[in-house]
Every structure is written in structure tokens, then in C-alpha cells.
Design an enzyme around this catalytic site. Sequence first.
Site, mmCIF file in Angstrom:
data_model
loop_
_atom_site.group_PDB
_atom_site.id
_atom_site.type_symbol
_atom_site.label_atom_id
_atom_site.label_comp_id
_atom_site.label_asym_id
_atom_site.label_seq_id
_atom_site.Cartn_x
_atom_site.Cartn_y
_atom_site.Cartn_z
ATOM 1 N N ASN A 1 34.415 -6.886 -45.798
ATOM 2 C CA ASN A 1 33.114 -7.327 -45.274
ATOM 3 C C ASN A 1 32.628 -8.562 -46.025
ATOM 4 O O ASN A 1 31.432 -8.709 -46.285
ATOM 5 C CB ASN A 1 32.090 -6.188 -45.397
ATOM 6 C CG ASN A 1 30.856 -6.444 -44.547
ATOM 7 O OD1 ASN A 1 30.963 -6.996 -43.452
ATOM 8 N ND2 ASN A 1 29.687 -6.077 -45.045
ATOM 9 N N TYR B 1 26.198 8.072 -44.526
ATOM 10 C CA TYR B 1 26.114 7.006 -45.533
ATOM 11 C C TYR B 1 25.363 7.501 -46.772
ATOM 12 O O TYR B 1 25.866 7.426 -47.904
ATOM 13 C CB TYR B 1 25.424 5.765 -44.938
ATOM 14 C CG TYR B 1 25.075 4.735 -45.978
ATOM 15 C CD1 TYR B 1 26.071 4.132 -46.747
ATOM 16 C CD2 TYR B 1 23.752 4.377 -46.221
ATOM 17 C CE1 TYR B 1 25.751 3.194 -47.716
ATOM 18 C CE2 TYR B 1 23.426 3.435 -47.180
ATOM 19 C CZ TYR B 1 24.425 2.850 -47.927
ATOM 20 O OH TYR B 1 24.107 1.935 -48.901
HETATM 21 P P1 NAD Z 1 28.625 -5.876 -48.714
HETATM 22 O O1 NAD Z 1 29.334 -5.227 -47.569
HETATM 23 O O2 NAD Z 1 28.181 -7.269 -48.548
HETATM 24 O O3 NAD Z 1 29.517 -5.777 -50.034
HETATM 25 C C1 NAD Z 1 30.458 -4.733 -50.246
HETATM 26 C C2 NAD Z 1 31.743 -5.381 -50.720
HETATM 27 O O4 NAD Z 1 32.707 -4.343 -50.936
HETATM 28 C C3 NAD Z 1 32.336 -6.353 -49.693
HETATM 29 O O5 NAD Z 1 32.700 -7.551 -50.337
HETATM 30 C C4 NAD Z 1 33.559 -5.607 -49.157
HETATM 31 O O6 NAD Z 1 34.578 -6.482 -48.732
HETATM 32 C C5 NAD Z 1 33.940 -4.765 -50.369
HETATM 33 N N1 NAD Z 1 34.710 -3.558 -50.039
HETATM 34 C C6 NAD Z 1 34.460 -2.661 -49.059
HETATM 35 N N2 NAD Z 1 35.381 -1.678 -49.085
HETATM 36 C C7 NAD Z 1 36.226 -1.962 -50.115
HETATM 37 C C8 NAD Z 1 37.377 -1.318 -50.640
HETATM 38 N N3 NAD Z 1 37.860 -0.199 -50.097
HETATM 39 N N4 NAD Z 1 37.998 -1.881 -51.698
HETATM 40 C C9 NAD Z 1 37.517 -3.040 -52.244
HETATM 41 N N5 NAD Z 1 36.451 -3.692 -51.773
HETATM 42 C C10 NAD Z 1 35.799 -3.154 -50.726
HETATM 43 O O7 NAD Z 1 27.398 -4.925 -49.079
HETATM 44 P P2 NAD Z 1 26.173 -5.186 -50.049
HETATM 45 O O8 NAD Z 1 24.958 -5.279 -49.214
HETATM 46 O O9 NAD Z 1 26.496 -6.251 -51.009
HETATM 47 O O10 NAD Z 1 26.115 -3.769 -50.776
HETATM 48 C C11 NAD Z 1 26.775 -3.533 -52.008
HETATM 49 C C12 NAD Z 1 26.613 -2.071 -52.379
HETATM 50 O O11 NAD Z 1 25.228 -1.760 -52.423
HETATM 51 C C13 NAD Z 1 27.234 -1.117 -51.360
HETATM 52 O O12 NAD Z 1 27.853 -0.066 -52.077
HETATM 53 C C14 NAD Z 1 26.043 -0.620 -50.568
HETATM 54 O O13 NAD Z 1 26.248 0.674 -50.071
HETATM 55 C C15 NAD Z 1 24.949 -0.630 -51.618
HETATM 56 N N6 NAD Z 1 23.607 -0.785 -51.039
HETATM 57 C C16 NAD Z 1 23.328 -1.841 -50.227
HETATM 58 C C17 NAD Z 1 22.055 -1.968 -49.660
HETATM 59 C C18 NAD Z 1 21.713 -3.106 -48.734
HETATM 60 O O14 NAD Z 1 20.694 -3.006 -48.040
HETATM 61 N N7 NAD Z 1 22.486 -4.185 -48.700
HETATM 62 C C19 NAD Z 1 21.068 -1.007 -49.945
HETATM 63 C C20 NAD Z 1 21.389 0.058 -50.786
HETATM 64 C C21 NAD Z 1 22.665 0.151 -51.338
HETATM 65 N N1 UFG Z 2 14.592 -3.343 -37.395
HETATM 66 C C1 UFG Z 2 14.197 -3.826 -36.159
HETATM 67 N N2 UFG Z 2 15.088 -4.609 -35.467
HETATM 68 C C2 UFG Z 2 16.323 -4.935 -35.953
HETATM 69 C C3 UFG Z 2 16.712 -4.423 -37.227
HETATM 70 C C4 UFG Z 2 15.820 -3.616 -37.923
HETATM 71 O O1 UFG Z 2 13.103 -3.561 -35.686
HETATM 72 O O2 UFG Z 2 17.080 -5.639 -35.266
HETATM 73 C C5 UFG Z 2 13.642 -2.514 -38.173
HETATM 74 C C6 UFG Z 2 14.147 -1.104 -38.448
HETATM 75 O O3 UFG Z 2 13.824 -0.246 -37.378
HETATM 76 C C7 UFG Z 2 13.405 -0.772 -39.746
HETATM 77 C C8 UFG Z 2 13.309 -2.130 -40.459
HETATM 78 O O4 UFG Z 2 13.479 -3.120 -39.446
HETATM 79 O O5 UFG Z 2 12.107 -0.340 -39.458
HETATM 80 C C9 UFG Z 2 14.375 -2.318 -41.525
HETATM 81 O O6 UFG Z 2 15.655 -2.072 -40.954
HETATM 82 P P1 UFG Z 2 17.008 -2.506 -41.714
HETATM 83 O O7 UFG Z 2 18.146 -2.172 -40.793
HETATM 84 O O8 UFG Z 2 16.887 -3.911 -42.187
HETATM 85 O O9 UFG Z 2 17.004 -1.592 -43.018
HETATM 86 P P2 UFG Z 2 17.128 -0.021 -43.205
HETATM 87 O O10 UFG Z 2 15.955 0.405 -44.051
HETATM 88 O O11 UFG Z 2 17.319 0.679 -41.918
HETATM 89 O O12 UFG Z 2 18.483 0.166 -44.030
HETATM 90 C C10 UFG Z 2 18.881 -0.754 -45.048
HETATM 91 C C11 UFG Z 2 20.412 -0.758 -45.144
HETATM 92 C C12 UFG Z 2 20.943 0.490 -45.775
HETATM 93 C C13 UFG Z 2 20.231 0.740 -47.070
HETATM 94 C C14 UFG Z 2 18.740 0.802 -46.860
HETATM 95 C C15 UFG Z 2 18.028 0.975 -48.168
HETATM 96 O O13 UFG Z 2 20.985 -0.929 -43.847
HETATM 97 O O14 UFG Z 2 22.328 0.342 -46.040
HETATM 98 O O15 UFG Z 2 18.287 -0.414 -46.254
HETATM 99 O O16 UFG Z 2 16.692 1.286 -47.955
HETATM 100 F F1 UFG Z 2 20.650 1.899 -47.644
#
Ligand code: NAD
Ligand code: UFG
Length: 344
Positions: free
Chosen positions: A36, A154
Site C-alpha cells: 500500500n 480490523y
Molecule cells: P499505510 O497503509 O499507509 O502503511 C502501512 C505500510 O505497511 C504500507 O507501506 C504497506 O505497504 C506496508 N505493509 C502492509 N502489509 C505488509 C506486510 N505484510 N509486510 C510488510 N509491509 C507491509 O497505513 P498508515 O495509515 O501509515 O498506517 C500505519 C499503521 O497505523 C497501520 O498499522 C494502521 O493500522 C495503523 N493506524 C492507522 C490509522 C490511520 O487512520 N491511518 C489509524 C489508526 C491506526
Molecule cells: N466520511 C464521509 N465521506 C467519506 C469518508 C468519510 O462522510 O467519503 C465520514 C465518515 O462517515 C466519518 C468521518 O468522515 O464520520 C471520518 O471517516 P474516515 O473514514 O476518515 O475515518 P474513520 O474514523 O472511519 O476511520 C479511520 C481509519 C481507521 C482508523 C480510525 C481511527 O480508516 O483505520 O480512523 O479512528 F482506525
Amino acid sequence: MAHLLITGGAGFIGSHTCLVLLQGGHSLVVLDNFANSSPESLRRVGELANLPTAGRIGVIEGDIRNPADLDRAFTATGHVDGVIHFAGLKAVGESVQQPLRYWDVNVNGSRLLIEAMQRHDCRTLVFSSTSTVYGEPQTFPISEAFTTNPLHPYAQTKLAVEWMLQALEASEPGWCISRLRYFNPVGAHPSGRIGEDPLGIPNNLFPFITQVASRQRPLLRIFGADWPTPDGTGVRDYLHVMDLAEAHALAIAWLLQHQRSLPVLNLGTGRGLSVLEVLQAFEACTGLAIPREFVARRDGDVAKLEGCAERAAEILGWRANRSLEQMCSDGWAWQSANPRGYGC
Ligand code: NAD
Ligand code: UFG
């Protein structure tokens, strides 16, 4: 200066964290299978960190589920002092469709990483968890003492890893572990050189808004106008990704200095914002109109998530200080300079 292994370091949060760590003088090895992300993010991180005092970065393409790839990452620079573990899958809806894939990558992958850490005598770990482990609380702000209630695979896989780490600490001395529960990271580095590059149609609000702003998508669909919130749209605790990156640098430094684990920490601003509030701020900051329509609620969504991050402030001295305006302007700087993400 420490030698750190960053799994998933090419991704959204990982790339920003790598930059902060390099600027702090650390030397890094990133293990990523680019499922990703793109190696281009790390090339740009190296470019941005081009300071006389910056550390070094090595990149290994590999999978956390492959012990040989893990061994290569651990031996690449001689030894590893600590690991920041970002690699994983993160799309809530996809996790409902493909639960086994989420258990494999997030839980089995984390177990194999921990076993590799044991093989290489490294017991310092920062783990990316999520505020979705709290489910649908009825009172706010959410503190770490709240009961967990993961509502989808998740969140279940993330909580399973938190529990695995808790059991590990109890069974084997010497582990120094930090579990960080993020709220909603958004924005980008202010240079506009690195940012969030979702594959295909973005799931998340911010990248969707910036893609509408750059005319790649005709309009934003707002999922629900009937939530029990002041304006009827969903409320989340958005924080700037650079604030989140800095929290990781503080957490790993704390573990290496204190040689014991941290309690679970929430990372957010403590202030919830509705979809309409975010849209208004984005439009005011960029001068661009974002067409929108209201549609039905999205499966799996909750009305509100708003965290209390006082524990992180007390222990790490960390606060998410960047404003909503900075989240909007930095996110737009990235999107407008890179309309196709790292594909440019
Ligand atoms: P991202 O997808 O941009 O980054 C994840 C990275 O892990 C990517 O570079 C992907 O290529 C790599 N990856 C996936 N599977 C792999 C594997 N099997 N081996 C090696 N590499 C692998 O996501 P992010 O937003 O940077 O999130 C990073 C971490 O934070 C994740 O674990 C996610 O669950 C957690 N997290 C993200 C959010 C958010 O809103 N972005 C919120 C809460 C927690
Ligand atoms: N939303 C819309 N339209 C869109 C996308 C989102 O109205 O096209 C709304 C959602 O309904 C929600 C808010 O915007 O009310 C935020 O939605 P996001 O999808 O941006 O974020 P989430 O809180 O659903 O989830 C994200 C990540 C998860 C992470 C979490 C942590 O997707 O991986 O935040 O709080 F775990």
C-alpha cells in the site's frame, strides 16, 4: 542515536515518522512489501532529511510474514535497538469482507515480527494500534481506561496484538513496549513532498476531500446527516500526521531511555470535529468549493470518536499542537503538487 527497524515505513504515517527520526539523527532500516505504498516515499524522505546531522536510511523490500525477510532486516545494519511496527492492513470495510487476511497480516505478521525480535535479541517495540478498539463509547473524551469493544475485524486484530504484547511482557522479562492508539491522522509534511497516497478510491474523509478539490472526483458523499451530533454528521478527532510522527520519536526514545514499557497511550487532539466543520475549514483555507451530497450512513461507522490524550502529555510531554488549518493547508499542498500521489 539509535538503530531502528521501521516496518511499513514507506506508508503514510511511517514515511512522516521516518523523516522525524532521521532528523533526530537515528539510523533506520525500513521493511515494507509496498502493498500500500511506493519506494518513492522513502526516496523523498531521504531528500527532505538531507541535513548534515541526519541519520541514514536503508530499505528492504519484504514481508513481515516472511522470517527470512525479517532476518535480512535485522542483520542489515549489524544490530537493531528498537522497532516501530506500522506494517499492517487498515481498511475497516475490507476487514469485514476479508477477515482472514486481516488476521494473517496484522496478527500473524506481528507474531512473526516478535519472534524475529527474540531471535535478534531486540525487545523494544512501538506498536500502531487504533482508537477503533473502543467501539462506540457513550461518553467523551475517551480515556485509556475505557472498556474496549472492537466492532470489526480490523479493530479486533489490533486489540489481539495489544493482548499478545501484554502476555509477552508478563511471560518474559526485558520487553519495553508502547501501544499507541491513534485517532484520525490527516494532512502531510508542509513541504508537500510526502503525504497520504491511497490506492484507488479513498476510504477516508481527508484524501477524499483533497481529490474532490483537485477535480479527480466530482463530489464528496457525506455518510449520514442524522447522527446524534450537533450538525448530524460524524465527529472524529483529527490530528496532524507530523504531530503523530513526533509522538513515535518520543515513545521510542522513552522506551530506550527508561528500559521499561509504557502504558497504553491515546494519540489525538482531544477535540472532535464534524464532517461539515472539516469541510468548512478546508474551503476557507484553500478558497476552493467542495461539492457534496448527503447519503446514507456507512456500515460500521459510529457517531463520534474523541480522545483524551492527557496521559501522553503527562508521560511523553506530547501534544498534538498543529491546527485544523495546518492539516488542511498541508494536505492540500501535497495533493495539489502530486495529483496522482507518488505516481505524480
Ligand atoms: P499505510 O497503509 O499507509 O502503511 C502501512 C505500510 O505497511 C504500507 O507501506 C504497506 O505497504 C506496508 N505493509 C502492509 N502489509 C505488509 C506486510 N505484510 N509486510 C510488510 N509491509 C507491509 O497505513 P498508515 O495509515 O501509515 O498506517 C500505519 C499503521 O497505523 C497501520 O498499522 C494502521 O493500522 C495503523 N493506524 C492507522 C490509522 C490511520 O487512520 N491511518 C489509524 C489508526 C491506526
Ligand atoms: N466520511 C464521509 N465521506 C467519506 C469518508 C468519510 O462522510 O467519503 C465520514 C465518515 O462517515 C466519518 C468521518 O468522515 O464520520 C471520518 O471517516 P474516515 O473514514 O476518515 O475515518 P474513520 O474514523 O472511519 O476511520 C479511520 C481509519 C481507521 C482508523 C480510525 C481511527 O480508516 O483505520 O480512523 O479512528 F482506525
